[in-house]
Design a protein around this motif. Structure first.
Motif, PDB file in Angstrom:
ATOM      1  N   VAL A   1       9.150  -8.557   9.202  1.00 39.05           N
ATOM      2  CA  VAL A   1       7.889  -9.426   9.637  1.00 39.05           C
ATOM      3  C   VAL A   1       6.560  -8.832   9.597  1.00 39.05           C
ATOM      4  CG1 VAL A   1       7.176 -10.498  11.776  1.00 39.05           C
ATOM      5  CG2 VAL A   1       9.770 -10.378  11.456  1.00 39.05           C
ATOM      6  N   GLN A   2       6.526  -7.526   9.888  1.00 38.34           N
ATOM      7  CA  GLN A   2       5.006  -7.107   9.734  1.00 38.34           C
ATOM      8  C   GLN A   2       4.537  -6.888   8.460  1.00 38.34           C
ATOM      9  OE1 GLN A   2       5.206  -3.199  11.880  1.00 38.34           O
ATOM     10  NE2 GLN A   2       3.129  -3.326  12.053  1.00 38.34           N
ATOM     11  N   VAL A   3       5.172  -6.442   7.545  1.00 41.11           N
ATOM     12  CA  VAL A   3       4.951  -6.701   5.871  1.00 41.11           C
ATOM     13  C   VAL A   3       4.525  -8.152   5.555  1.00 41.11           C
ATOM     14  CG1 VAL A   3       6.953  -6.532   4.915  1.00 41.11           C
ATOM     15  CG2 VAL A   3       4.989  -5.274   3.722  1.00 41.11           C
ATOM     16  N   LYS A   4       5.262  -8.949   5.874  1.00 38.21           N
ATOM     17  CA  LYS A   4       4.984 -10.432   5.431  1.00 38.21           C
ATOM     18  C   LYS A   4       3.767 -10.754   5.827  1.00 38.21           C
ATOM     19  CE  LYS A   4       9.996 -11.244   4.892  1.00 38.21           C
ATOM     20  NZ  LYS A   4      11.369 -11.756   5.824  1.00 38.21           N
ATOM     21  N   ASP A   5       3.530 -10.567   7.404  1.00 42.07           N
ATOM     22  CA  ASP A   5       2.212 -10.988   8.110  1.00 42.07           C
ATOM     23  C   ASP A   5       1.040 -10.304   7.359  1.00 42.07           C
ATOM     24  OD1 ASP A   5       4.148 -12.483   9.507  1.00 42.07           O
ATOM     25  OD2 ASP A   5       3.632 -11.181  11.482  1.00 42.07           O
ATOM     26  N   GLN A   6       0.892  -9.041   7.058  1.00 46.54           N
ATOM     27  CA  GLN A   6       0.046  -8.259   6.531  1.00 46.54           C
ATOM     28  C   GLN A   6      -0.382  -8.707   5.259  1.00 46.54           C
ATOM     29  OE1 GLN A   6      -1.634  -5.698   8.322  1.00 46.54           O
ATOM     30  NE2 GLN A   6      -2.981  -6.159   6.687  1.00 46.54           N
ATOM     31  N   VAL A   7       0.590  -8.969   4.292  1.00 48.83           N
ATOM     32  CA  VAL A   7       0.451  -9.538   2.878  1.00 48.83           C
ATOM     33  C   VAL A   7      -0.156 -10.909   2.992  1.00 48.83           C
ATOM     34  CG1 VAL A   7       1.508 -10.194   0.815  1.00 48.83           C
ATOM     35  CG2 VAL A   7       2.236  -8.135   1.794  1.00 48.83           C
ATOM     36  N   GLU A   8       0.236 -11.822   3.975  1.00 55.16           N
ATOM     37  CA  GLU A   8      -0.363 -13.083   4.065  1.00 55.16           C
ATOM     38  C   GLU A   8      -1.967 -13.052   4.724  1.00 55.16           C
ATOM     39  OE1 GLU A   8      -0.394 -17.169   4.147  1.00 55.16           O
ATOM     40  OE2 GLU A   8       1.144 -15.951   3.258  1.00 55.16           O
ATOM     41  N   GLN A   9      -2.057 -12.201   5.215  1.00 56.61           N
ATOM     42  CA  GLN A   9      -3.378 -12.004   5.848  1.00 56.61           C
ATOM     43  C   GLN A   9      -4.375 -11.614   4.583  1.00 56.61           C
ATOM     44  OE1 GLN A   9      -4.069  -9.199   9.191  1.00 56.61           O
ATOM     45  NE2 GLN A   9      -2.285 -10.128  10.163  1.00 56.61           N
TER      46      GLN A   9
ATOM     47  N   GLY B   1       8.831   4.323   8.152  1.00 55.83           N
ATOM     48  CA  GLY B   1      10.145   4.075   8.423  1.00 55.83           C
ATOM     49  C   GLY B   1      11.040   4.772   7.777  1.00 55.83           C
ATOM     50  N   ASN B   2      12.326   4.741   7.949  1.00 48.00           N
ATOM     51  CA  ASN B   2      13.455   5.568   7.701  1.00 48.00           C
ATOM     52  C   ASN B   2      13.942   5.056   6.214  1.00 48.00           C
ATOM     53  OD1 ASN B   2      13.799   7.180   9.943  1.00 48.00           O
ATOM     54  ND2 ASN B   2      15.222   5.542  11.102  1.00 48.00           N
ATOM     55  N   PRO B   3      14.648   6.022   5.408  1.00 45.64           N
ATOM     56  CA  PRO B   3      15.028   5.550   4.042  1.00 45.64           C
ATOM     57  C   PRO B   3      16.013   4.399   4.106  1.00 45.64           C
ATOM     58  CG  PRO B   3      15.291   7.960   4.684  1.00 45.64           C
ATOM     59  CD  PRO B   3      15.086   7.415   5.811  1.00 45.64           C
ATOM     60  N   GLY B   4      15.741   3.518   3.252  1.00 44.16           N
ATOM     61  CA  GLY B   4      16.545   2.455   3.047  1.00 44.16           C
ATOM     62  C   GLY B   4      16.177   1.222   3.481  1.00 44.16           C
ATOM     63  N   THR B   5      14.929   1.281   4.000  1.00 41.66           N
ATOM     64  CA  THR B   5      14.420   0.022   4.678  1.00 41.66           C
ATOM     65  C   THR B   5      13.734  -0.897   3.944  1.00 41.66           C
ATOM     66  OG1 THR B   5      12.706   1.656   5.486  1.00 41.66           O
ATOM     67  CG2 THR B   5      14.592   1.118   7.193  1.00 41.66           C
ATOM     68  N   GLY B   6      13.741  -0.618   2.770  1.00 44.06           N
ATOM     69  CA  GLY B   6      12.924  -1.721   1.810  1.00 44.06           C
ATOM     70  C   GLY B   6      11.444  -1.216   1.252  1.00 44.06           C
ATOM     71  N   LYS B   7      11.006  -0.083   1.598  1.00 48.06           N
ATOM     72  CA  LYS B   7       9.737   0.474   1.404  1.00 48.06           C
ATOM     73  C   LYS B   7       9.239   0.275  -0.064  1.00 48.06           C
ATOM     74  CE  LYS B   7       9.769   4.307   3.637  1.00 48.06           C
ATOM     75  NZ  LYS B   7      11.292   4.183   4.190  1.00 48.06           N
TER      76      LYS B   7
ATOM     77  N   ALA C   1       4.046   6.332   1.812  1.00 46.52           N
ATOM     78  CA  ALA C   1       5.263   5.960   2.527  1.00 46.52           C
ATOM     79  C   ALA C   1       5.916   7.267   3.185  1.00 46.52           C
ATOM     80  CB  ALA C   1       6.322   5.490   1.630  1.00 46.52           C
ATOM     81  N   GLY C   2       6.678   7.168   4.248  1.00 41.92           N
ATOM     82  CA  GLY C   2       7.406   8.192   5.061  1.00 41.92           C
ATOM     83  C   GLY C   2       7.771   7.974   6.418  1.00 41.92           C
TER      84      GLY C   2
ATOM     85  N   HIS D   1       5.088  -0.820   9.821  1.00 50.09           N
ATOM     86  CA  HIS D   1       6.220   0.099   9.973  1.00 50.09           C
ATOM     87  C   HIS D   1       7.398  -0.967   9.542  1.00 50.09           C
ATOM     88  CE1 HIS D   1       9.020   2.550  11.770  1.00 50.09           C
ATOM     89  NE2 HIS D   1       9.805   1.898  12.740  1.00 50.09           N
ATOM     90  N   PHE D   2       8.549  -0.169   8.883  1.00 43.73           N
ATOM     91  CA  PHE D   2       9.592  -0.874   8.484  1.00 43.73           C
ATOM     92  C   PHE D   2      10.795  -0.424   9.584  1.00 43.73           C
ATOM     93  CE2 PHE D   2       7.070  -1.362   5.275  1.00 43.73           C
ATOM     94  CZ  PHE D   2       7.523  -2.286   4.126  1.00 43.73           C
ATOM     95  N   PRO D   3      11.129  -1.189  10.475  1.00 40.34           N
ATOM     96  CA  PRO D   3      12.158  -0.842  11.500  1.00 40.34           C
ATOM     97  C   PRO D   3      13.578  -0.611  10.827  1.00 40.34           C
ATOM     98  CG  PRO D   3      11.834  -3.203  11.572  1.00 40.34           C
ATOM     99  CD  PRO D   3      10.805  -2.571  10.761  1.00 40.34           C
TER     100      PRO D   3
END
Length: 311
Positions: A23-31, A60-66, A164-165, A189-191
């Motif tokens: 949700v965060q990344v989508k909102d940030q990119v839209e802005q 975020g942790n590994p595997g969260t799509g970063k 990233a990290g 943050h990628f939860p």
């Protein structure tokens, strides 16, 4: 003239939007996209505009799509005009501490500069950025990070830099150089994925390979994910991918025993195709060992019984 979001940009944004969670990344990119759009309209109406930094920190942790998100952002930004791309494919350049470290003094800094130039018009993705700090020999880490800061400033309108990290480690990285934090104004943050998202990720992975999951497979997978999430070093989508790949191999063994498997047989995964986890494998091995011991005890009992009967 309004900013046109062409088909390629829209496709990248749609793929980003289709990813579970984020949700965060989508909102940030839209802005960022809409700010650029409105800034172009302000220019056309002779109003002042000031460019903003699009560099980002992904935590975020590994595997969260970063990494996947970073690629899609680069594709969309290049098509929209947020990057100074000169036609062709959108560059996506990954660097890590191991990929740029050189033994000779000054060689690492030159390699960093070269990577930034290679990423012109696209994305420079710094994976595990905190790994660049901690090598105090000849002030190596300070020089490398200072080179990054200068390149980020010099190419601020030609490139998007994404570092990233892990959250705590990234905070230490940004504090390492006084110029870093101000050049990365956007932190996302990628939860960790929830179990429903992990199941959806598995379904998409299977569809991409023209497989389908039977209901019992998804039920077992969901149960396994609840257990896996509580384990240390849980890999999120990477863990799901490992389960999917092992399931496909087990399905191949199962289907190979059929005389004439149908198209549905070839394409369907069922619950027994899922290797639950290393813990389950160990449990299966213990059961097999127990059976061997029981069989051995049984043979010993038979020998003792025969000896008694001879008496």
């Amino acid at each position: 003239m309004d900013v046109v979001i062409n088909e390629k940009a829209r496709d990248a944004l749609n793929r980003l939007s289709a990813m579970p969670g984020m949700v965060q990344v989508k909102d940030q990119v839209e802005q960022m996209v809409q700010y650029h759009r409105i800034a172009e309209l302000r220019k056309q109406n002779r109003l002042k505009t000031r460019p903003q930094s699009n560099h980002m920190v992904f935590t975020g942790n590994p595997g969260t799509g970063k990494t996947t998100a970073a690629r899609l952002i680069g594709e969309a930004f290049a098509e929209i005009g947020l990057l100074g791309r000169q036609g062709g494919d959108v560059p996506f350049v990954e660097i890590s501490q191991g990929s740029i470290t050189e033994a000779h003094v000054g060689a690492s800094e030159k390699k960093v500069t070269s990577k930034f130039k290679e990423a012109r018009g696209g994305v420079l993705f710094i994976d595990e950025a905190y790994a660049f700090i901690g090598n105090a020999a000849h002030r190596h880490d300070q020089k490398v990070v200072a080179t990054m800061v200068q390149a980020i400033e010099d190419m601020r309108e030609e490139i998007v830099v994404i570092a990233a990290g892990y959250p705590k480690d990234m905070a230490e990285f940004l504090a390492f150089n006084p110029g870093l934090a101000s050049r990365f104004p956007n932190t996302i943050h990628f939860p960790d994925y929830g179990v429903p998202d992990l199941v959806r990720i598995a379904q998409q992975m299977l569809l991409d390979q023209e497989y389908q999951a039977a209901p019992d497979y998804l039920e077992v997978l969901a149960s396994v994910m609840w257990i896996e999430k509580s384990q240390p070093n849980f890999g999120n989508a990477r863990t799901v991918r490992n389960h999917v790949e092992r399931s496909i191999r087990r399905q191949s063994i199962r289907v190979s025993k059929m005389k004439q498997p149908s198209r549905k047989d070839l394409a369907t995964l069922i619950g027994v195709d899922l290797v639950h986890s290393p813990t389950d494998v160990a449990h299966t091995e213990r059961e097999a060992l127990n059976r061997v011991i029981q069989e051995a005890n049984g043979r010993l009992f038979e020998l003792d019984l025969r000896a008694i009967l001879k008496l």
